[in-house]
Write a protein that holds these residues in place. Structure first.
Motif, PDB file in Angstrom:
ATOM      1  N   GLU A 120       0.845  -1.188   0.000  1.00  0.00           N
ATOM      2  CA  GLU A 120       0.000   0.000   0.000  1.00  0.00           C
ATOM      3  C   GLU A 120       0.882   1.240   0.000  1.00  0.00           C
ATOM      4  OE1 GLU A 120      -3.697   0.343   2.531  1.00  0.00           O
ATOM      5  OE2 GLU A 120      -2.378   1.790   3.526  1.00  0.00           O
ATOM      6  N   THR A 121       0.574   2.189  -0.880  1.00  0.00           N
ATOM      7  CA  THR A 121       1.317   3.436  -0.940  1.00  0.00           C
ATOM      8  C   THR A 121       0.347   4.599  -0.897  1.00  0.00           C
ATOM      9  OG1 THR A 121       3.085   2.426  -2.247  1.00  0.00           O
ATOM     10  CG2 THR A 121       2.942   4.822  -2.299  1.00  0.00           C
ATOM     11  N   GLY A 122       0.501   5.429   0.104  1.00  0.00           N
ATOM     12  CA  GLY A 122      -0.332   6.621   0.245  1.00  0.00           C
ATOM     13  C   GLY A 122       0.496   7.859  -0.014  1.00  0.00           C
ATOM     14  N   THR A 123      -0.044   8.757  -0.816  1.00  0.00           N
ATOM     15  CA  THR A 123       0.612  10.028  -1.088  1.00  0.00           C
ATOM     16  C   THR A 123      -0.170  11.114  -0.375  1.00  0.00           C
ATOM     17  OG1 THR A 123       1.347   9.237  -3.244  1.00  0.00           O
ATOM     18  CG2 THR A 123       1.407  11.624  -2.880  1.00  0.00           C
ATOM     19  N   TYR A 124       0.523  11.910   0.411  1.00  0.00           N
ATOM     20  CA  TYR A 124      -0.095  12.946   1.225  1.00  0.00           C
ATOM     21  C   TYR A 124       0.440  14.314   0.831  1.00  0.00           C
ATOM     22  CZ  TYR A 124      -1.622   9.191   4.301  1.00  0.00           C
ATOM     23  OH  TYR A 124      -2.219   8.067   4.808  1.00  0.00           O
ATOM     24  N   LYS A 125      -0.439  15.307   0.914  1.00  0.00           N
ATOM     25  CA  LYS A 125      -0.057  16.695   0.657  1.00  0.00           C
ATOM     26  C   LYS A 125      -0.244  17.468   1.953  1.00  0.00           C
ATOM     27  CE  LYS A 125      -1.196  20.574  -2.410  1.00  0.00           C
ATOM     28  NZ  LYS A 125       0.121  21.097  -2.447  1.00  0.00           N
ATOM     29  N   LYS A 126       0.714  18.343   2.245  1.00  0.00           N
ATOM     30  CA  LYS A 126       0.624  19.193   3.438  1.00  0.00           C
ATOM     31  C   LYS A 126      -0.667  19.997   3.327  1.00  0.00           C
ATOM     32  CE  LYS A 126       4.055  20.651   6.376  1.00  0.00           C
ATOM     33  NZ  LYS A 126       4.567  19.951   7.492  1.00  0.00           N
ATOM     34  N   SER A 127      -1.532  19.877   4.307  1.00  0.00           N
ATOM     35  CA  SER A 127      -2.835  20.534   4.252  1.00  0.00           C
ATOM     36  C   SER A 127      -3.421  20.610   5.652  1.00  0.00           C
ATOM     37  CB  SER A 127      -3.774  19.736   3.341  1.00  0.00           C
ATOM     38  OG  SER A 127      -5.058  20.290   3.324  1.00  0.00           O
TER      39      SER A 127
END
Length: 138
Positions: A120-127
């Motif tokens: 599993e790979t999750g991509t997160y954006k600073k928010s």
């Protein structure tokens, strides 16, 4: 003549060793702050038709709060502690349960990718986490 060559080689080696030892050290990762999941990849053929939305806040000192919504409805709030060793992120929920996996962290500017051994790979954006998410979570 031989002695001069030995001194020259020794000097060159000393300069090389000093430049290597004084070389740029890799800065430790800083994942503190609030993040929103923007992409999710998994090895499963399908993750169903449910929308997944996750906000997570990593606090310096090792605490986290996570707000997760699967499908429609309300966010669920989870909290606990996290540890980052090198590029490996591990954690424990407030009830003492370990996370299901550790994660390899890659971070560049305001984007972060968490990859688990299970694929599993999750991509997160600073928010920032919206106030409505925090206040309506169960």
């Amino acid at each position: 003549m031989v002695m001069m060559k030995i001194k020259t080689i020794a000097s060159a080696l000393a300069v090389l060793l000093i430049s290597v030892s004084c070389g740029k050290k890799e800065k430790p990762l800083d994942i503190t702050g609030e993040w929103n999941l923007v992409a999710l990849e998994t090895r499963a053929a399908s993750i169903g038709d449910q929308t997944v939305d996750v906000y997570i806040s990593f606090v310096s000192g090792g605490g986290f709060e996570m707000y997760q919504m699967l499908g429609t409805g309300r966010y669920r709030k989870y909290s606990g502690t996290w540890t980052l060793t090198g590029k490996t992120l591990t954690g424990k929920y407030s009830d003492g349960t370990q996370w299901g996996s550790s994660y390899e962290v890659q971070k560049e500017d305001d984007m972060m990718t968490l990859s688990s051994a299970s694929g599993e790979t999750g991509t997160y954006k600073k928010s920032s986490i919206p106030a409505s998410v925090r206040s309506d979570a169960i």
